[in-house]
Write an enzyme that holds these catalytic residues in place. Structure first.
Site, PDB file in Angstrom:
ATOM      1  N   ASN A 255       0.820  -1.213   0.000  1.00  0.00           N
ATOM      2  CA  ASN A 255       0.000   0.000   0.000  1.00  0.00           C
ATOM      3  C   ASN A 255       0.849   1.255   0.000  1.00  0.00           C
ATOM      4  O   ASN A 255       0.567   2.223  -0.712  1.00  0.00           O
ATOM      5  CB  ASN A 255      -0.932   0.010   1.222  1.00  0.00           C
ATOM      6  CG  ASN A 255      -2.166  -0.848   1.027  1.00  0.00           C
ATOM      7  OD1 ASN A 255      -2.610  -1.074  -0.098  1.00  0.00           O
ATOM      8  ND2 ASN A 255      -2.723  -1.347   2.116  1.00  0.00           N
ATOM      9  N   ASP A 264      -5.641  -3.205  -3.153  1.00  0.00           N
ATOM     10  CA  ASP A 264      -6.934  -3.880  -3.313  1.00  0.00           C
ATOM     11  C   ASP A 264      -6.845  -5.008  -4.334  1.00  0.00           C
ATOM     12  O   ASP A 264      -7.430  -6.082  -4.143  1.00  0.00           O
ATOM     13  CB  ASP A 264      -8.002  -2.878  -3.753  1.00  0.00           C
ATOM     14  CG  ASP A 264      -8.423  -1.943  -2.627  1.00  0.00           C
ATOM     15  OD1 ASP A 264      -8.087  -2.231  -1.465  1.00  0.00           O
ATOM     16  OD2 ASP A 264      -9.072  -0.924  -2.926  1.00  0.00           O
ATOM     17  N   GLU A 290      -5.948  -7.376   5.633  1.00  0.00           N
ATOM     18  CA  GLU A 290      -5.257  -8.376   4.814  1.00  0.00           C
ATOM     19  C   GLU A 290      -5.332  -9.763   5.432  1.00  0.00           C
ATOM     20  O   GLU A 290      -4.538 -10.653   5.100  1.00  0.00           O
ATOM     21  CB  GLU A 290      -3.785  -7.978   4.616  1.00  0.00           C
ATOM     22  CG  GLU A 290      -2.927  -8.004   5.863  1.00  0.00           C
ATOM     23  CD  GLU A 290      -2.896  -6.679   6.609  1.00  0.00           C
ATOM     24  OE1 GLU A 290      -1.882  -6.417   7.274  1.00  0.00           O
ATOM     25  OE2 GLU A 290      -3.880  -5.914   6.530  1.00  0.00           O
TER      26      GLU A 290
END
Length: 370
Positions: A255, A264, A290
Site C-alpha cells: 500500500n 486492493d 489483509e
C-alpha cells in the site's frame, strides 16, 4: 381479451422499468417490446378476413418477431452475449410463410412453415431456461419454462397435424378447434409469462441483495458476518473441523509503495488463490484488512498442517501482476483443529491466531499449528 391483457401487462412492465436495476433493464425492455408485438400481432389477426393476403404475412411476422424477442430477453436476463443468430429462425421462416400466405395461399403449408419457426424459437428459449436450473432454483423460472414448454408442445402438435392431415379449407379462416386454440396458447406467454418474468426479476433482485449482504465487497469471499453464522452451524454439525488464519506478508509496504488501488488488487489476487486451494465444502472468508480465515469441514489434526500448506503454496506459486507491478506475494498461516478442550468455535480461532503470530515471528511464509 388476451390481447387486452397482454397490453396491460406490457404497460405495467413499462411502469416498473425505471425501478429495476440497470443490469435487468435491457432484458425487461426486450420482454415488454415482445409482449406488445404479440398483442399487435393478435390484433392484426382479428382483421385478417378483410385483406388476408396483406394482413396475414404482417401478422405472422409480428408474432414471430415477438417470440424471438422473448428468447433474446431470457438470454440477456442470464447475462449471455447478444448474438445475430437469435434472429436466424425468424429470418428463415418468414419468407416462405409470407409466400404461402400471399403469393400462393396455402393454409396447410403456411402453418407447417410457421410452426417450424415457432418451435425453433420456443425450443431455444426452453433450453436456455432449463440450463439455468443448476445455478438458479427460482420457482418463477420453472413456471416460465413450463409455459414455454407447453406452447412449444402445442405448436409442434399443430404443425404436425396440419402437415399430415392437411387443412379442412384453403382459406385463412379455419374454424377447426386446433386452430381456434392457437391464440389461447399463444396468449399464455404475454399474459402469464409476463407475470412469471416479473417475479424472476424480483427474485433476482432479492438474491443479489442476499449475496451483497453475505459477501465481502472487494474479494467476493464470505464476509465476517457470514463467517460467524456458518462457522457456528458447522461447529454444531461436525466434530472434525479446522480453522486457518491467513495473513499477507508485508502487505503494508504494498500500500505504501504502490497505493491502495494496487493493494486492493493484491487482496483480490490472494483471495482467488485461497479459494482455488479450497475444497468444495471449505469456507474461505475475509476477516478484515489483509487477514483471511478458512474453515475446513471434516478435517482432523493429522491433516491440518497439510491443508495450511496447501493454502500457503497456492499464493506463493502465483505471482501478482498488474501493469508494471510484478510481486511474489507470500502468506503466513496459523491453523488449528478442533479438540475436546475447545468449548466454542472462537477457541479454535484463538489457537489458530496464536499460531499465525508464531509464523510471523519465525520468518513469515510458513505454516504453524496451534
Amino acid at each position: 381479451m388476451a390481447t387486452l391483457m397482454a397490453l396491460l401487462n406490457g404497460a405495467i412492465l413499462g411502469v416498473v422499468h425505471s425501478d429495476l436495476p440497470e443490469a435487468l433493464r435491457p432484458s425487461a425492455l426486450d420482454w415488454r417490446r415482445s409482449t406488445l408485438l404479440l398483442a399487435a400481432g393478435s390484433t392484426l389477426l382479428t382483421a385478417q378476413g378483410h385483406a388476408p393476403n396483406v394482413v396475414l404475412p404482417i401478422a405472422n411476422g409480428v408474432l414471430m418477431l415477438g417470440i424471438t424477442g422473448y428468447w433474446r430477453s431470457i438470454r440477456r436476463f442470464y447475462g449471455k452475449p447478444d448474438s445475430p443468430w437469435v434472429a436466424l429462425p425468424f429470418a428463415l421462416a418468414m419468407p416462405p410463410t409470407a409466400f404461402f400466405a400471399s403469393v400462393m395461399p396455402s393454409l396447410r403449408l403456411r402453418i407447417v412453415v410457421a410452426s417450424v419457426g415457432w418451435v425453433s424459437i420456443l425450443g431455444a428459449t426452453f433450453v436456455t431456461l432449463i440450463r439455468e436450473r443448476v445455478k438458479e432454483r427460482a420457482v418463477s423460472r420453472k413456471v416460465l419454462a413450463v409455459l414455454f414448454g407447453s406452447v412449444l408442445a402445442f405448436m409442434a402438435m399443430r404443425g404436425t397435424y396440419y402437415g399430415i392431415m392437411g387443412a379442412s379449407t384453403a382459406t385463412v379462416l379455419d374454424k377447426s378447434a386446433l386452430n381456434v386454440a392457437t391464440p389461447i396458447f399463444a396468449a399464455m406467454l404475454p399474459v402469464i409469462g409476463t407475470t412469471a418474468f416479473t417475479l424472476m426479476c424480483s427474485e433476482k433482485i432479492r438474491r443479489n441483495w442476499e449475496i451483497a449482504a453475505s459477501t465481502d465487497y472487494l474479494t467476493g469471499l464470505a464476509n465476517r458476518l457470514t463467517l460467524g453464522a456458518e462457522a457456528t452451524r458447522r461447529w454444531e454439525e461436525s466434530a472434525d473441523l479446522a480453522v486457518a488464519v491467513v495473513d499477507i506478508d508485508h502487505f503494508k509496504s504494498i500500500n505504501d509503495r504502490y497505493g491502495h488501488d494496487t493493494g486492493d488488487l493484491a487482496l483480490k489476487h490472494v483471495a482467488r488463490c485461497l479459494a482455488g486451494a479450497c475444497r468444495r465444502d471449505d469456507l474461505p472468508a475475509r476477516q478484515g484488512g489483509e487477514e483471511f480465515v478458512v474453515v475446513f469441514r471434516g478435517l482432523d489434526a493429522s491433516k491440518a498442517e497439510e491443508a495450511g500448506e496447501r493454502l500457503r503454496t497456492a499464493v506463493a506459486k502465483e505471482p501478482f501482476v498488474t501493469g508494471d507491478v510484478h510481486l511474489d506475494l507470500t502468506v503466513s498461516v496459523g491453523i488449528a483443529a478442533r479438540t475436546p478442550r475447545d468449548g466454542s468455535f472462537e477457541d479454535v480461532v484463538r489457537r489458530a491466531d496464536t499460531a499465525l503470530y508464531r509464523a510471523k515471528d519465525r520468518g513469515r511464509n510458513r505454516v504453524e499449528i496451534g
